[in-house]
Scaffold this active site. Structure first.
Site, PDB file in Angstrom:
ATOM      1  N   ASP A   1     -10.063   0.589 -12.890  1.00  0.00           N
ATOM      2  CA  ASP A   1      -9.313   0.731 -11.841  1.00  0.00           C
ATOM      3  C   ASP A   1      -8.847   2.020 -11.802  1.00  0.00           C
ATOM      4  O   ASP A   1      -8.613   2.937 -12.369  1.00  0.00           O
ATOM      5  CB  ASP A   1      -8.031  -0.387 -11.762  1.00  0.00           C
ATOM      6  CG  ASP A   1      -7.714  -0.719 -10.257  1.00  0.00           C
ATOM      7  OD1 ASP A   1      -8.205  -1.859  -9.641  1.00  0.00           O
ATOM      8  OD2 ASP A   1      -6.838   0.075  -9.534  1.00  0.00           O
TER       9      ASP A   1
ATOM     10  N   ARG B   1       6.539   4.601   2.031  1.00  0.00           N
ATOM     11  CA  ARG B   1       6.164   4.407   0.897  1.00  0.00           C
ATOM     12  C   ARG B   1       6.318   5.898  -0.067  1.00  0.00           C
ATOM     13  O   ARG B   1       6.705   6.039  -1.262  1.00  0.00           O
ATOM     14  CB  ARG B   1       4.843   4.073   0.676  1.00  0.00           C
ATOM     15  CG  ARG B   1       4.469   2.732   1.082  1.00  0.00           C
ATOM     16  CD  ARG B   1       5.333   1.581   0.215  1.00  0.00           C
ATOM     17  NE  ARG B   1       5.187   0.149   0.581  1.00  0.00           N
ATOM     18  CZ  ARG B   1       5.831  -0.588   0.014  1.00  0.00           C
ATOM     19  NH1 ARG B   1       6.591  -0.678  -0.872  1.00  0.00           N
ATOM     20  NH2 ARG B   1       5.616  -2.045   0.419  1.00  0.00           N
TER      21      ARG B   1
END
Length: 279
Positions: A150, A47
């Protein structure tokens, strides 16, 4: 909130050492509360290699130096986005919404305050907004607000856009689609369902790191922190539960995910049904 992505095809130009992996895990835990267990080295390499290439950095050591020293913290946010995914859906764990409709909402007589903590791409707060419209006959004049937060700016952008492909809306009742959504073409020419103004006016989206200071003061009638705490250690879970207790009004409800519970934590909440607690 966050769960860890499976690795994609691995790049070959850089490797991550055990020391560097431990450093990534430490940064994630200290700044976001997320546990990165051993065995996820391939995931981190897969990633973050894209971030290294984009920034022109030679190795993970240089990348981690950059993340920790950058004043704007933008790359830290990019790192969080790269290492996490946000699995959610409309009406996920539907028994919670049934309980809100049948038990919680009928008892609320004044202003209504709900917090979706770890709202991901917005399906949970929009479900709450539809449920509020169906539950409160006087909602046009009533003070109803849903805070949705979030850590990830990527999923918040999706949530704020409020446009979802048909397959994402498959669990939404047809009556709700007709009342609260419009079928449109987005900028890419895709067929999507777009949230109407009646939903948008109830929901306020904001970026929030649960490990940092919370600007809101409450009190809230309902807090949903579902499928978030499973990625935290017990000490972090304890801290969050204590802070949720402080922000809930007496008689307010805390919902966690069905894979979670408050077992093993010190708290004063009363259990009312699976993954639901009352102050």
């Amino acid at each position: 909130m966050a769960s860890i992505n499976p690795p994609s095809s691995l790049p070959t130009e850089c490797e991550i050492t055990p020391k560097q992996f431990a450093r990534v895990a430490q940064v994630l835990h200290e700044h976001a509360g997320i546990r990165m267990r051993e065995g996820k080295e391939g995931l981190v390499r897969a990633r973050l290699a894209k971030r290294l290439r984009l920034l022109g950095l030679p190795d993970f050591e240089a990348y981690l130096d950059f993340v920790e020293q950058e004043p704007s913290r933008r790359e830290f946010a990019e790192m969080i986005d790269a290492l996490t995914t946000n699995k959610t859906s409309f009406l996920r764990e539907a028994s919670h919404f049934d309980f809100l409709r049948d038990t919680v909402f009928p008892r609320l007589t004044g202003p209504v305050r709900i917090w979706s903590a770890g709202c991901s791409s917005g399906e949970e707060p929009y479900t709450l907004a539809m449920l509020c419209h169906d539950s409160f006959a006087d909602i046009a004049t009533r003070d109803v607000r849903i805070l949705a937060t979030d850590l990830s700016h990527r999923v918040l952008a999706t949530a704020k856009a409020g446009a979802y492909p048909a397959e994402t809306m498959s669990d939404v009742p047809a009556t709700w689609l007709q009342k609260y959504w419009s079928r449109v073409r987005d900028a890419q020419g895709r067929d999507v369902w777009e949230a109407g103004k009646s939903l948008r006016r109830l929901v306020h989206f904001a970026k929030l790191n649960l490990m940092e200071r919370w600007p809101m003061q409450g009190p809230f009638d309902v807090i949903l922190c579902r499928n978030v705490m499973i990625y935290f250690d017990k000490a972090t879970q304890q801290q969050l539960v204590d802070r949720y207790w402080a922000l809930l009004r007496p008689g307010g409800y805390l919902f966690v995910g069905h894979s979670e519970s408050l077992t093993g934590l010190t708290h004063q909440f009363r259990y009312v049904q699976p993954a639901a607690y009352v102050k």
